[in-house]
Design an enzyme around this catalytic site. Structure first.
Site, PDB file in Angstrom:
ATOM      1  N   LYS A   8       0.656  -1.063  -0.028  1.00  0.00           N
ATOM      2  CA  LYS A   8       0.012  -0.115  -0.014  1.00  0.00           C
ATOM      3  C   LYS A   8       0.722   1.205  -0.019  1.00  0.00           C
ATOM      4  O   LYS A   8       0.798   2.118  -0.464  1.00  0.00           O
ATOM      5  CB  LYS A   8      -0.978  -0.059   1.222  1.00  0.00           C
ATOM      6  CG  LYS A   8      -1.930  -1.045   1.153  1.00  0.00           C
ATOM      7  CD  LYS A   8      -2.908  -1.027   2.264  1.00  0.00           C
ATOM      8  CE  LYS A   8      -4.033  -1.932   2.305  1.00  0.00           C
ATOM      9  NZ  LYS A   8      -3.440  -3.382   2.507  1.00  0.00           N
ATOM     10  N   GLU A  62      -3.237   7.716   6.670  1.00  0.00           N
ATOM     11  CA  GLU A  62      -3.491   8.668   5.791  1.00  0.00           C
ATOM     12  C   GLU A  62      -4.726   9.381   6.235  1.00  0.00           C
ATOM     13  O   GLU A  62      -5.571   8.818   7.407  1.00  0.00           O
ATOM     14  CB  GLU A  62      -3.908   7.827   4.163  1.00  0.00           C
ATOM     15  CG  GLU A  62      -5.067   6.884   4.518  1.00  0.00           C
ATOM     16  CD  GLU A  62      -5.094   5.781   3.274  1.00  0.00           C
ATOM     17  OE1 GLU A  62      -4.257   5.980   2.495  1.00  0.00           O
ATOM     18  OE2 GLU A  62      -6.285   5.313   3.418  1.00  0.00           O
ATOM     19  N   ASN A  73     -14.157  -2.047   8.944  1.00  0.00           N
ATOM     20  CA  ASN A  73     -13.492  -1.805   7.719  1.00  0.00           C
ATOM     21  C   ASN A  73     -13.494  -3.184   6.969  1.00  0.00           C
ATOM     22  O   ASN A  73     -12.557  -3.305   6.148  1.00  0.00           O
ATOM     23  CB  ASN A  73     -11.900  -1.403   7.953  1.00  0.00           C
ATOM     24  CG  ASN A  73     -12.064  -0.318   8.712  1.00  0.00           C
ATOM     25  OD1 ASN A  73     -12.515   0.864   8.343  1.00  0.00           O
ATOM     26  ND2 ASN A  73     -11.143  -0.174   9.874  1.00  0.00           N
ATOM     27  N   GLU A 123      -8.866   0.145  -5.697  1.00  0.00           N
ATOM     28  CA  GLU A 123     -10.083   0.774  -4.688  1.00  0.00           C
ATOM     29  C   GLU A 123      -9.867   2.073  -4.713  1.00  0.00           C
ATOM     30  O   GLU A 123      -8.673   2.583  -4.308  1.00  0.00           O
ATOM     31  CB  GLU A 123      -9.949  -0.135  -3.519  1.00  0.00           C
ATOM     32  CG  GLU A 123      -9.975  -1.544  -3.681  1.00  0.00           C
ATOM     33  CD  GLU A 123     -10.351  -2.186  -2.133  1.00  0.00           C
ATOM     34  OE1 GLU A 123     -10.246  -1.692  -1.094  1.00  0.00           O
ATOM     35  OE2 GLU A 123     -10.574  -3.490  -2.064  1.00  0.00           O
ATOM     36  N   GLU A 151      -5.800   2.002  -2.872  1.00  0.00           N
ATOM     37  CA  GLU A 151      -4.918   0.790  -2.897  1.00  0.00           C
ATOM     38  C   GLU A 151      -5.155  -0.079  -4.347  1.00  0.00           C
ATOM     39  O   GLU A 151      -6.214   0.020  -4.708  1.00  0.00           O
ATOM     40  CB  GLU A 151      -4.899  -0.204  -1.728  1.00  0.00           C
ATOM     41  CG  GLU A 151      -6.131  -0.846  -1.630  1.00  0.00           C
ATOM     42  CD  GLU A 151      -6.224  -1.566  -0.105  1.00  0.00           C
ATOM     43  OE1 GLU A 151      -5.347  -1.337   0.769  1.00  0.00           O
ATOM     44  OE2 GLU A 151      -7.262  -2.232   0.228  1.00  0.00           O
ATOM     45  N   ASN A 199      -5.393  -4.056  -5.174  1.00  0.00           N
ATOM     46  CA  ASN A 199      -5.253  -5.662  -4.741  1.00  0.00           C
ATOM     47  C   ASN A 199      -4.891  -6.444  -5.833  1.00  0.00           C
ATOM     48  O   ASN A 199      -5.681  -6.554  -6.786  1.00  0.00           O
ATOM     49  CB  ASN A 199      -6.714  -6.231  -4.076  1.00  0.00           C
ATOM     50  CG  ASN A 199      -7.336  -5.376  -2.895  1.00  0.00           C
ATOM     51  OD1 ASN A 199      -6.229  -5.248  -2.021  1.00  0.00           O
ATOM     52  ND2 ASN A 199      -8.176  -4.579  -2.873  1.00  0.00           N
TER      53      ASN A 199
END
Length: 744
Positions: free
Chosen positions: A170, A254, A289, A329, A342, A344
């Site tokens: 990430k 972030e 999350n 995403e 990020e 995946n």
């Protein structure tokens, strides 16, 4: 290592099936032959497997559960033999039964089995598998695993090592995305050194912030912090979860975007430089999350935004030479400003809904790309066909979002109806949900021409989904789908927190849903009473057991109530076969018609018409009978319905209530799991909110904090020990230490 591996052939798998119940054998057979990938229908937007050439003879699936079953099904469709790997806990799992061969790779802990690269390499050599599909999670984004496969000459069904290393991290991916002029969230892209460094970074960015693992995904290792103390806690827990789940404890920080939607773009690329983006998925319904409900497409995204997000995602992928399936995403604010989160570098859990609306089999595409074949469709070929939803059905307490373990002693999936309902699962009746792995039971998906129709289909599917033996989140899922805000599409990642601020407590009965529950409860009690008196139901009517002739019994009177007391008088009259009227406390009768229920079977179908409105279809589940009545599932939630004869009701006022056990001084284990740490000892004075212990289950850690200031009287667990749900871990003394202040 090879000496530790145990090989299991198709013949051995068949032998394992021999000892199963008929229900288990049937479910295994269905799962083995039915391809869960979208069927080739007239709605297919792109080419089918017959448009390609040969790929591999045999592949190994380096995963378990539903995703292993999912890959096996597509491989079978393509004529490819499969090898499963399994831990000791998974010896009799469905993915082991479905594969042509299976190899034992270690004890239950993931670090010793599904993350054990040497043992997996040994399985590849032993079986001669030419390629490996990693599924998602575990080693799916581990570039060292890709390198190790290269060393033994096995093809990785996924991206190359360099692209995975660049985009799977990430921190690195955000740096690359920023350089490629992709919209990114403000944040710190270096490695967070320690808790105080996390606080320093958070202050510079400005609260709230998201502190999350650099590696992995699935909501693990992620925490929101609104102040310094929460930043310190988030660093500690997130790094610990990240190390446990991914073997990498690096974190990033972030800015937390408020009121966002979680939107992702599915990519598919080949080794010849072609990369195509597919329609977006919205994954905003989350807890901790971790995604709970996904849909495709999103009501919030217009064609211009879709194109912009897709093109940025493609540009990013091409920048690092990415191929295979991958997902970018984004967070999208109410004005459709979007920010890259990020990438995946693997197949996503929610890929079935993209398959539904595009007609693509993404697993098949991954296999063909790995075999060096070109994509046989263009960007212009991709169209959106209808609407799809995915519900992640978990073994968990939906009120506390805590995992549940146990044996599925009754398990019936919703009936797959053509292209409308799809169940991706890795279990059958009798399967065990253990503490070692993710508590996912099934990914239940529906598809329809419109969003409203897809929601209705999902509600019906959830109403007929029978799961007994573990606590599950169907009540929460069912409530969300019927929620007016969700149905309007006005959602964000804060939906669950905003709509259920004190946790989900179950469906709140409305006038209509209460009327449905009471009326149908009264009718089924009447039917069971008829059988008890010597009549049986047959063809919708009652017949005398002795002579088989219809009986005259057509009305009943008793008291009914939801919960502790039966306070409402119910008068039930049979109008005709399958039709009854129920008068509650002398009010205008409710009509129950089109009743479909075989006594003691789990599913009840009927139409209910009250004093207001037209007859409405209702589906309930008959769960069990108890000493005072029944347990029924309505709108996904379990309700206790109390039934009494007039005499029982009259005498009940003399019954003393059961004494309640005082647990206010005890700290109970919130779930079965492993004690990670204990922060107190006997005699300690603790402040309200102080950390007492940490319990981990299914890769998620839970911090237990002091509910009040006080003195520790007893500590009954140690780090490393296993605990059961509601087991007493720590006890406070009877007198609270009121002088202890909450720590800073």
């Amino acid at each position: 290592m090879l000496g530790q591996l145990q090989f299991r052939s198709a013949a051995a798998t068949a032998k394992a099936l021999h000892g199963l119940s008929q229900a288990q054998r049937t479910q295994s057979a269905v799962a083995a032959t039915a391809c869960s990938a979208q069927r080739a229908t007239g709605r297919r937007a792109v080419a089918t497997s017959t448009d390609y050439g040969k790929t591999f003879d045999k592949i190994l699936i380096a995963n378990r559960g539903e995703i292993a079953c999912r890959v096996i099904k597509t491989a079978k469709k393509m004529g490819i033999k499969t090898v499963a790997i399994y831990s000791e806990a998974d010896a009799n799992s469905l993915h082991v039964r479905l594969a042509d061969e299976a190899v034992f790779v270690g004890p239950p802990p993931t670090s010793k089995s599904y993350l054990n690269i040497p043992n997996i390499l040994g399985a590849i050599k032993q079986t001669g598998a030419q390629a490996v599909h990693p599924g998602y999670g575990f080693l799916s984004e581990n570039s060292q695993f890709v390198k190790a496969l290269d060393g033994v000459g096995a093809t990785f069904i996924g991206p190359n090592e360099s692209a995975m290393a660049a985009m799977g991290d990430k921190i690195q991916s955000k740096i690359i995305a920023h350089e490629a002029k992709v919209n990114t969230i403000p944040g710190f892209n270096g490695v967070v050194k320690d808790a105080e460094h996390a606080v320093e970074i958070s202050r510079s960015i400005g609260y709230p912030v998201m502190i999350k693992a650099s590696a992995g995904g699935g909501g693990k290792g992620m925490r929101i912090a609104w102040n310094d103390n929460e930043a310190r806690d988030a660093f500690k827990i997130s790094s610990s979860e990240a190390l446990s789940s991914f073997g990498d404890d690096r974190l990033l920080v972030e800015k937390f975007v408020e009121d966002p939607r979680h939107i992702e773009i599915q990519l598919i690329g080949d080794k010849h430089g072609n990369v195509i983006y597919l329609p977006e998925r919205e994954c905003s319904i989350q807890r901790r999350n971790q995604k709970v409900i996904e849909e495709a497409p999103s009501v919030h995204i217009d064609e211009a935004t879709r194109k912009a997000m897709g093109e940025q995602a493609v540009a990013l992928a091409k920048n690092v030479g990415y191929y295979s399936a991958g997902t970018c995403e984004f967070l999208v604010d109410p004005k459709r400003n979007f920010y890259f989160l990020e990438m995946n570098t693997r197949l996503q859990v929610e890929h079935p809904i993209t398959e539904y609306i595009t007609g693509l089999d993404l697993v098949e595409q991954m296999i063909r790309v790995a075999a060096n074949q070109k994509l046989n469709f263009k960007q212009s070929d991709v169209k959106i066909k209808g609407w799809a939803f995915e519900s992640r059905v978990y073994a968990e307490d939906p009120e506390k979002y805590l995992p549940s373990i146990g044996t599925l002693n009754k398990y019936i999936e919703p009936k797959a109806i053509k292209d409308e309902i799809r169940c991706d699962s890795g279990i059958v009746e009798g399967s065990e949900i253990s503490i070692y792995y993710d508590p996912l039971i099934c990914k239940l998906c529906t598809h329809a021409p419109t969003r409203a129709e897809a929601i209705t289909t999902m509600e019906k599917a959830l109403d007929t989904y029978v799961i007994k033996g573990v606590t599950h989140n169907v009540p929460l899922l069912r409530d969300v789908y019927s929620h007016p805000r969700f149905q309007s599409g006005k959602i964000s990642t804060a939906f669950l927190a905003e709509e259920y601020p004190k946790g989900f407590k179950g469906h709140k009965l409305t006038e209509e849903s209460s009327e449905e529950l009471v009326a149908i409860s009264a009718v089924i009690h009447s039917l069971r009473d008829a059988r008890k008196r010597g009549w049986v139901q047959g063809g919708g009517s009652f017949a005398d057991n002795r002579v088989g002739t219809p009986v005259a019994k057509s009305d009943w009177s008793f008291f009914v109530g939801i919960g502790e007391n039966a306070t409402q008088k119910a008068d039930v009259k049979k109008v005709s076969d399958g039709t009854y009227t129920v008068a509650i406390d002398g009010k205008a009768p409710v009509t129950v018609s089109n009743l479909e229920w075989v006594l003691e079977s789990p599913i009840i179908h009927a139409h209910v018409k009250g004093a207001k409105g037209a007859a409405r279809p209702v589906t309930m589940q008959y769960l069990e009978t108890d000493a005072s009545g029944y347990k029924l599932q309505h709108y996904g939630t379990k309700f206790s319905v109390r039934l009494q004869t007039p005499l029982q009701n009259q005498l009940s006022i003399h019954m003393k209530p059961k004494p309640k056990i005082d647990t206010t001084r005890m700290i109970l284990a919130p779930m079965p799991g492993t004690v990670v740490s204990v922060a107190v000892k006997v005699g300690d004075l603790v402040a309200e909110g102080s950390e007492l212990a940490v319990v981990e289950a299914m890769k998620m850690q839970n911090v237990l904090r002091a509910p009040r200031a006080g003195t520790i009287k007893g500590v009954y667990v140690k780090a490393g020990e296993s605990v059961g749900g509601d087991e007493v871990m720590i006890e406070f003394a009877g007198d609270a230490a009121k002088t202890v202040k909450k720590s800073a």
